[in-house]
Design an enzyme around this catalytic site. Structure first.
Site, mmCIF file in Angstrom:
data_model
loop_
_atom_site.group_PDB
_atom_site.id
_atom_site.type_symbol
_atom_site.label_atom_id
_atom_site.label_comp_id
_atom_site.label_asym_id
_atom_site.label_seq_id
_atom_site.Cartn_x
_atom_site.Cartn_y
_atom_site.Cartn_z
ATOM 1 N N TRP A 132 -18.572 -23.224 30.234
ATOM 2 C CA TRP A 132 -18.627 -21.789 30.016
ATOM 3 C C TRP A 132 -19.358 -21.483 28.699
ATOM 4 C CZ3 TRP A 132 -16.456 -18.604 26.179
ATOM 5 C CH2 TRP A 132 -16.673 -17.227 26.403
ATOM 6 N N ASP A 162 -19.520 -2.114 33.748
ATOM 7 C CA ASP A 162 -18.905 -3.417 34.036
ATOM 8 C C ASP A 162 -17.441 -3.228 34.414
ATOM 9 O OD1 ASP A 162 -18.116 -6.440 33.409
ATOM 10 O OD2 ASP A 162 -20.297 -6.360 33.399
ATOM 11 N N ASP A 163 -16.678 -4.287 34.268
ATOM 12 C CA ASP A 163 -15.263 -4.347 34.657
ATOM 13 C C ASP A 163 -14.460 -3.164 34.081
ATOM 14 O OD1 ASP A 163 -12.917 -5.352 35.576
ATOM 15 O OD2 ASP A 163 -13.044 -7.254 34.511
ATOM 16 N N ARG A 181 -6.890 -16.483 34.642
ATOM 17 C CA ARG A 181 -7.219 -15.105 34.258
ATOM 18 C C ARG A 181 -6.382 -14.110 35.077
ATOM 19 N NH1 ARG A 181 -12.754 -11.552 34.116
ATOM 20 N NH2 ARG A 181 -12.571 -10.885 31.969
ATOM 21 N N LYS A 209 -23.183 -5.791 40.336
ATOM 22 C CA LYS A 209 -22.994 -7.087 39.672
ATOM 23 C C LYS A 209 -21.775 -7.728 40.326
ATOM 24 C CE LYS A 209 -21.768 -9.120 35.167
ATOM 25 N NZ LYS A 209 -21.511 -8.833 33.761
ATOM 26 N N TRP A 210 -21.980 -8.819 41.024
ATOM 27 C CA TRP A 210 -20.941 -9.455 41.861
ATOM 28 C C TRP A 210 -20.436 -10.686 41.118
ATOM 29 C CZ3 TRP A 210 -20.356 -8.412 47.479
ATOM 30 C CH2 TRP A 210 -19.461 -9.270 48.106
ATOM 31 N N ASP A 211 -19.206 -10.601 40.662
ATOM 32 C CA ASP A 211 -18.651 -11.673 39.818
ATOM 33 C C ASP A 211 -17.723 -12.586 40.617
ATOM 34 O OD1 ASP A 211 -18.088 -13.116 37.516
ATOM 35 O OD2 ASP A 211 -17.644 -11.357 36.304
ATOM 36 N N CYS A 264 -23.006 -13.300 39.442
ATOM 37 C CA CYS A 264 -22.391 -13.691 38.173
ATOM 38 C C CYS A 264 -21.170 -14.517 38.527
ATOM 39 C CB CYS A 264 -21.983 -12.418 37.420
ATOM 40 S SG CYS A 264 -20.985 -12.711 35.946
ATOM 41 N N ASP A 307 -22.476 -16.058 29.735
ATOM 42 C CA ASP A 307 -21.787 -15.067 28.903
ATOM 43 C C ASP A 307 -22.192 -15.214 27.436
ATOM 44 O OD1 ASP A 307 -20.397 -13.636 30.794
ATOM 45 O OD2 ASP A 307 -18.601 -14.881 30.689
HETATM 46 C C1 GLA Z 1 -17.151 -12.222 33.514
HETATM 47 C C2 GLA Z 1 -18.637 -11.910 33.332
HETATM 48 C C3 GLA Z 1 -18.826 -10.918 32.214
HETATM 49 C C4 GLA Z 1 -18.020 -9.671 32.492
HETATM 50 C C5 GLA Z 1 -16.555 -10.035 32.676
HETATM 51 C C6 GLA Z 1 -15.736 -8.828 33.101
HETATM 52 O O1 GLA Z 1 -16.677 -12.994 32.505
HETATM 53 O O2 GLA Z 1 -19.356 -13.074 33.097
HETATM 54 O O3 GLA Z 1 -20.203 -10.592 32.092
HETATM 55 O O4 GLA Z 1 -18.521 -9.037 33.632
HETATM 56 O O5 GLA Z 1 -16.385 -11.025 33.668
HETATM 57 O O6 GLA Z 1 -14.411 -9.124 33.293
#
Ligand code: GLA
Length: 694
Positions: free
Chosen positions: A168, A333-334, A410, A443-445, A491, A513
């Protein structure tokens, strides 16, 4: 182009620079003949006429020579194919059934009882795409392992292995080491591609950045995978790879069922590591990445600016500042949905948080659209927080082993996308979301690995490992088809899901990140070995870098580094001074001028990130862009001039940044002075080839 011998048992596939040849013996053994520079049919037939060694009790005549070694018979190498037939027998003993050729490739068909194995070869320039298709009649057969392909290298001494390893916030680090006897295995048993290794290896004996032979192999699969590089006792080298990390069972092939492996692509180049990268990039732009001829916009992402502390009002302020800076796409984002005010709750509930977005997302999306920006949002559809309405309603929708602890990373669990009901739910939610507001970008995480990959109701729960990935692909494909104007970013907690499979259905990827500009140089250097700048998202964030190491860096250094990919801004613009915002505006404008060259041009890595000065160069038609970063300057050590590449020695080039006119030969052999000093420092040089009309 494919050439077939008269007896229909030797094939030669050729691209612009390279050839690949294979042959079926009169015992129906499929042997490899050639992978390397372009050769003719007579060469392939001469190779096919060479006898295989004799069998003897301790060694196999086939090991190291077969195109797709199966389990069983006189073989001791790791098999690409391992099957347990319906009657319990292991192994495969096939007969050759025939072949088909087309414009760009070849299909070879083999049969073992009720199982048909079809091996596919497709030329894409000098990249060869290989995959296998397994079809079963009856009864059900268990596929323990089905690799996509096995690649065979020519006999050489002193092979060296390149790989991209990481963790990471330190993804895609390039490592080169001598290949030793035995097996080197890279892969992921985490359910996603993983950042521990990118699914790519390269082998060479004496290549440099611009010279020498390089063999590369890259897998197009976004789940667990394995690539094994084996140097056999007689020093022959084979590379076998495919989906799944182990040989303990991939799936059950029922009556009439078919399994198609992912593509394992191979490339031979004699233009060194740089030439190999350029060929990989061209291949991905032409055949893998959707709409790759369309340049990606400059985006702003709110994550580092706000974390979970988001509100419509705060996003509006950021959006206004981003628009004034020239940003073209604003991504929330989130933290915008369900009860997601931290990482403990809400994942799975894909409706806007009513306290934060009382009117839904549309008012913010409209606000963002007004100055002409696109609007994007973050989602993590494959996950659920136990504290969510979705989990309360469907605790059995996650991967779990009955009676065992459900491991939370998490504070989240992984949904089982192999289930039809889960995929259908996600489709409905995401389709509704994309229809509820004018969304241009997703943005698909995927922010945690598989741990408890169980599926209690299913007779063959192991299939979850592959079917989750196929479910993800199906969902993405369906969403893309229904919302063709929406672009997608892959992502996975940074760069945890980057591979040719996901890249064939997403528009760009989140590289890491880690947005520290110095650390990024090494990450981007590794990334560029395989993937093009066109998909490499890179953000300029705050200084000091609050997320990671507290490093202080100039806006100039941050921007020049991030311009090497798809530029984004991820800092807290509400705290940037007016001067900083004005400077950023200039950098964004400059990036827009150079981006078609960066995103679509040929990349030359002029100097690696180690040491004082590093630089990359892009060439597209008459335009050349150089991005130079001086990390540290030591007294008494002059900063070297940058010897450019890919230019016409007989032409002249004008640098728009210095006004100087240079002769191509001088730039190639003596270099471009950068004028960089102090550390760190960075600069952009735009050169244009002068035509007689200029
Ligand atoms: C991951 C992504 C980040 C962000 C966070 C949000 O870690 O890599 O860019 O979007 O989630 O929780």
């Amino acid at each position: 182009m494919t050439h077939v011998s008269e007896d229909g048992r030797t094939w030669l596939l050729s691209g612009p620079a390279g050839s690949y040849a294979l042959h079926v013996t009169d015992r129906d053994e499929l042997v490899h003949l050639h992978w390397g520079p372009r050769t003719g049919p007579a060469d392939a037939e001469a190779l096919a006429a060479r006898p295989l060694p004799e069998d003897w009790p301790f060694e196999s005549r086939l090991d190291g020579r077969e195109e797709y070694p199966v389990e069983g018979g006189p073989r001791f190498v790791r098999p690409a194919l391992s099957v347990r037939a319906g009657d319990g027998r292991r192994g495969t003993e096939w007969t050759f059934e025939g072949y088909e050729t087309g414009d760009d490739g070849l299909r070879l068909r083999f049969r073992d009882g009720d199982l048909t194995v079809t091996l596919h070869y497709r030329m894409r320039g000098d990249v060869i795409e290989r995959w296998a298709v397994l079809h079963n009649r009856e009864p059900a057969a268990e596929l323990l392992r089905a690799d996509s392909a096995t690649w065979t290298l020519p006999d050489r001494e002193n092979w060296r292995l390149s790989q991209l390893h990481g963790r990471w916030a330190a993804e895609s680090r390039l490592i080169r080491s001598p290949l030793t006897l035995g097996e080197t295995v890279v892969g992921s048993r985490r359910g996603h591609t993983g950042r521990q290794h990118l699914p790519w290896v390269a082998l060479d004996t004496d290549a440099t950045e611009e010279r020498g032979e390089v063999y590369g192999c890259a897998l197009g699969w976004s789940g667990s995978w394995r690539i094994s590089v084996a140097q056999l006792p007689d020093a022959r080298v084979q590379i076998t790879g495919g989906a799944g990390h182990d040989d303990s069972g991939l799936l059950m092939l029922g009556t009439g069922e078919t399994y198609v492996t992912p593509v394992f692509a191979g490339l031979w180049s004699d233009q060194g590591f740089g030439g190999a990268s350029r060929a990989w990039h061209a291949y991905q732009r032409a055949h893998v990445v959707p709409d790759a001829d369309r340049d990606r916009p400059v985006l702003f992402n709110s994550w580092e600016a706000t974390g979970f502390d988001i509100s419509e009002e705060r996003q509006r302020v950021l959006a206004e500042r981003a628009a004034a800076m020239g940003v073209e796409l604003f991504v929330v984002d989130d933290g915008w949905f369900g009860a997601r005010t931290g990482d403990r709750a809400g994942l799975g509930d894909w409706t806007p948080n009513p306290g934060r977005f009382p009117g839904g997302l549309k008012p913010l999306a409209d606000h963002v659209h007004r100055p002409g920006m696109g609007f994007g949002i973050w989602v993590e559809p494959e996950m659920v927080n136990p504290d969510s309405d979705l989990y309360r309603a469907h605790p059995d929708w996650v991967q779990f082993q009955p009676g065992r602890r459900r491991t939370e990373f998490r504070n989240q669990l992984v949904l089982n996308l192999a289930r039809d009901d889960v995929r259908e739910y996600l489709w409905e939610r995401l389709d509704a979301l994309l229809s509820s507001a004018p969304v241009d970008y997703v943005k698909w995480d995927f922010s945690r690995c598989f741990t408890d990959a169980g599926w209690p109701d299913d007779p063959y729960p192991q299939r979850l490992w592959t079917d989750h990935v196929r479910g993800l692909y199906a969902l993405l494909d369906r969403l893309r088809a229904a919302h063709p104007g929406v672009a997608f970013e892959s992502c996975s907690g940074g760069g945890g899901r980057i591979d040719l499979g996901i890249l064939s259905r997403t528009d760009q990827v989140w590289t890491s990140d880690n947005t520290d500009p110095l650390d990024r140089l090494a990450i981007q250097h590794g990334f560029s070995q395989l993937h093009p700048a066109r998909v490499m998202a890179a953000w300029v964030t705050d200084s000091p870098n609050v997320m990671l190491n507290g490093r202080v860096s100039s806006l100039r250094f941050r921007f020049v580094g991030a311009m090497a990919g798809v530029l984004g801004v991820g800092g807290d613009l509400a705290r940037w001074t007016q001067e900083e915002r004005a400077e950023a505006r200039e950098w964004v404008a400059l990036y827009k001028e150079i981006r078609s060259v960066v995103q679509r041009g040929d990349l030359y890595r002029l100097r690696p990130p180690e040491g004082g000065l590093s630089a990359v160069q892009y060439v597209l038609g008459d335009e050349t862009v150089v991005l130079a970063c001086l990390q540290a300057q030591h007294f008494g050590e002059p900063v070297p001039a940058l010897r450019l590449r890919g230019l016409d020695p007989g032409a002249t080039y004008k640098c728009r940044d210095t006004g100087e006119v240079h002769r191509g030969a001088v730039l190639l052999h003596h270099g471009l002075g950068t004028g960089l000093r102090g550390d760190p420092d960075a600069a952009v040089f735009r050169l244009r080839r002068l035509r007689s009309t200029d």
